[in-house]
Motif scaffolding. Structure first.
Motif, short mmCIF file in Angstrom:
data_model
loop_
_atom_site.label_atom_id
_atom_site.label_comp_id
_atom_site.label_asym_id
_atom_site.label_seq_id
_atom_site.Cartn_x
_atom_site.Cartn_y
_atom_site.Cartn_z
N ASP A 64 -4.42 6.13 -5.76
CA ASP A 64 -3.07 6.15 -5.19
C ASP A 64 -3.07 6.65 -3.74
O ASP A 64 -3.90 7.48 -3.35
CB ASP A 64 -2.16 7.04 -6.03
CG ASP A 64 -2.06 6.55 -7.48
OD1 ASP A 64 -2.48 5.41 -7.73
OD2 ASP A 64 -1.58 7.31 -8.33
N THR A 65 -2.12 6.14 -2.96
CA THR A 65 -1.99 6.53 -1.56
C THR A 65 -0.56 7.01 -1.28
O THR A 65 -0.23 8.15 -1.58
CB THR A 65 -2.38 5.36 -0.63
OG1 THR A 65 -1.59 4.19 -0.99
CG2 THR A 65 -3.86 5.02 -0.75
N THR A 66 0.29 6.15 -0.73
CA THR A 66 1.65 6.57 -0.39
C THR A 66 2.62 6.46 -1.56
O THR A 66 3.76 6.88 -1.45
CB THR A 66 2.19 5.75 0.78
OG1 THR A 66 2.12 4.36 0.45
CG2 THR A 66 1.38 6.01 2.04
N THR A 103 2.24 7.61 -5.52
CA THR A 103 1.34 8.19 -6.51
C THR A 103 2.02 8.25 -7.87
O THR A 103 3.24 8.36 -7.97
CB THR A 103 0.89 9.62 -6.11
OG1 THR A 103 2.01 10.52 -6.23
CG2 THR A 103 0.38 9.65 -4.69
N THR A 162 1.28 10.58 -10.98
CA THR A 162 0.51 11.73 -11.45
C THR A 162 0.97 12.27 -12.80
O THR A 162 0.29 13.10 -13.40
CB THR A 162 0.59 12.87 -10.41
OG1 THR A 162 1.98 13.19 -10.18
CG2 THR A 162 -0.03 12.45 -9.09
N ARG A 203 4.74 11.05 -6.33
CA ARG A 203 5.29 11.23 -5.00
C ARG A 203 5.28 9.91 -4.25
O ARG A 203 4.47 9.03 -4.53
CB ARG A 203 4.51 12.30 -4.22
CG ARG A 203 4.70 13.70 -4.79
CD ARG A 203 4.06 14.78 -3.94
NE ARG A 203 4.44 16.10 -4.43
CZ ARG A 203 5.54 16.75 -4.11
NH1 ARG A 203 6.41 16.18 -3.25
NH2 ARG A 203 5.84 17.93 -4.62
N ILE A 204 6.18 9.80 -3.28
CA ILE A 204 6.29 8.56 -2.51
C ILE A 204 6.69 8.87 -1.08
O ILE A 204 7.42 9.82 -0.80
CB ILE A 204 7.34 7.62 -3.15
CG1 ILE A 204 7.31 6.24 -2.50
CG2 ILE A 204 8.75 8.23 -3.10
CD1 ILE A 204 8.14 5.20 -3.23
N THR A 205 6.17 8.06 -0.16
CA THR A 205 6.58 8.08 1.23
C THR A 205 7.17 6.72 1.56
O THR A 205 6.52 5.69 1.35
CB THR A 205 5.39 8.39 2.16
OG1 THR A 205 4.92 9.71 1.90
CG2 THR A 205 5.80 8.28 3.63
N GLU A 265 9.41 11.71 2.90
CA GLU A 265 8.03 11.97 3.27
C GLU A 265 7.34 12.73 2.14
O GLU A 265 7.64 13.90 1.92
CB GLU A 265 7.95 12.77 4.57
CG GLU A 265 6.55 13.02 5.09
CD GLU A 265 5.88 11.75 5.60
OE1 GLU A 265 4.63 11.70 5.58
OE2 GLU A 265 6.60 10.81 6.01
N ASN A 266 6.48 12.06 1.42
CA ASN A 266 5.76 12.65 0.28
C ASN A 266 6.75 13.32 -0.69
O ASN A 266 6.54 14.43 -1.17
CB ASN A 266 4.74 13.69 0.78
CG ASN A 266 3.72 14.06 -0.28
OD1 ASN A 266 3.37 13.24 -1.15
ND2 ASN A 266 3.25 15.29 -0.25
#
Length: 259
Positions: free
Chosen positions: A161-163, A165, A167, A184-186, A216-217
């Motif tokens: 996962d990157t931007t 996720t 979890t 989380r997400i951006t 942002e995250n």
């Protein structure tokens, strides 16, 4: 007298034969291993593999296309016989088939980059956009060789996962319905769709749409209900899009149901 002796001798022989027949019913005689069944005899049904037996390298969940070592062995036999479904030996083609055919993300049809590391492969899958000449990466699909031998096929085991996720739940967790999903997400004005899938089902066994998110995250979380048979390995999918494509980013994790 000579006739009487011959008669007595004949009776002794018959008595010995009867005694020998009786020994076959003693416990000592029954302890002799039975003769192996003939090839025509039906085989004993095999129990399905336990969750531990289906794991790859003792840790990774087989998400797609195979559900267990028995399916892998069956494909290997078919491939050796007639070359059937050779794409299982190509990590990039397997990753694209996973996103396009299993997840239903038909626009994600590009293998942008493949990174091999021994028994592991990470395929960056993406799609073409009018915003630029290069494909945009939607996810990094993690695959592993499943089984043994030169023809061990590739199996999807998750994503890096990157931007976006995913979890929660944790990878490999044993879960129930309803399921709390989060990460989380951006991004801006995101709309997250959650699906629960398993091989053999053309549609999700559980779905939740759509969760507004962004920042942002930033943390996101939702609950999804599903219906599936006990003992299965499930794929939990989070996806978002709607700006330049229906699905622009996605993440998956593998969980299981108690037997």
């Amino acid at each position: 007298m000579r006739v009487l002796v011959r008669a007595l001798s004949l009776l002794a022989v018959l008595g010995a034969g009867l005694a020998g027949c009786g020994e076959a019913d003693t416990p000592r005689a029954r302890a002799t291993p039975p003769t192996a069944p003939s090839a025509a005899a039906p085989s004993t049904p095999q129990a399905p593999p336990t969750p531990r037996e289906t794991l790859i390298a003792g840790h990774y969940r087989p998400l797609w296309p195979f559900s267990g070592p028995g399916e892998v062995a069956a494909w290997q036999r078919a491939y050796q016989a007639d070359g059937r479904e050779a794409w299982h030996l190509d990590a990039a083609r397997t990753a694209i088939a996973f996103t396009r055919d299993f997840l239903g993300f038909t626009e994600i049809d590009q293998a942008v980059k493949t990174v091999r590391d021994g028994e592991h492969a990470r395929v960056h899958v993406g799609f073409r956009s009018e915003e630029g000449p290069r494909p945009l990466v939607a996810a990094v699909v993690h695959l592993m060789r499943y089984g043994s031998g030169r023809n061990a096929p590739w199996e999807v085991v998750g994503t890096d996962d990157t931007t976006l996720t995913l979890t929660k739940p944790g990878y490999g967790a044993t879960v129930g319905s309803p399921l709390t999903v989060g990460g989380r997400i951006t991004g801006v004005d995101e709309s997250i769709r959650i699906e629960v899938r398993h091989p053999g089902s053309a549609t999700p066994v559980g779905e939740r749409c759509c969760l507004g998110a962004g920042g942002e995250n930033a943390a996101w979380s939702a609950k999804v209900s599903f219906t599936a048979e006990p003992g299965r390995t499930l794929t939990v999918v989070a996806s978002t899009g709607g700006h330049v494509a229906a699905v622009e980013r996605f993440a998956v994790t593998g969980v299981s149901l108690p037997s």
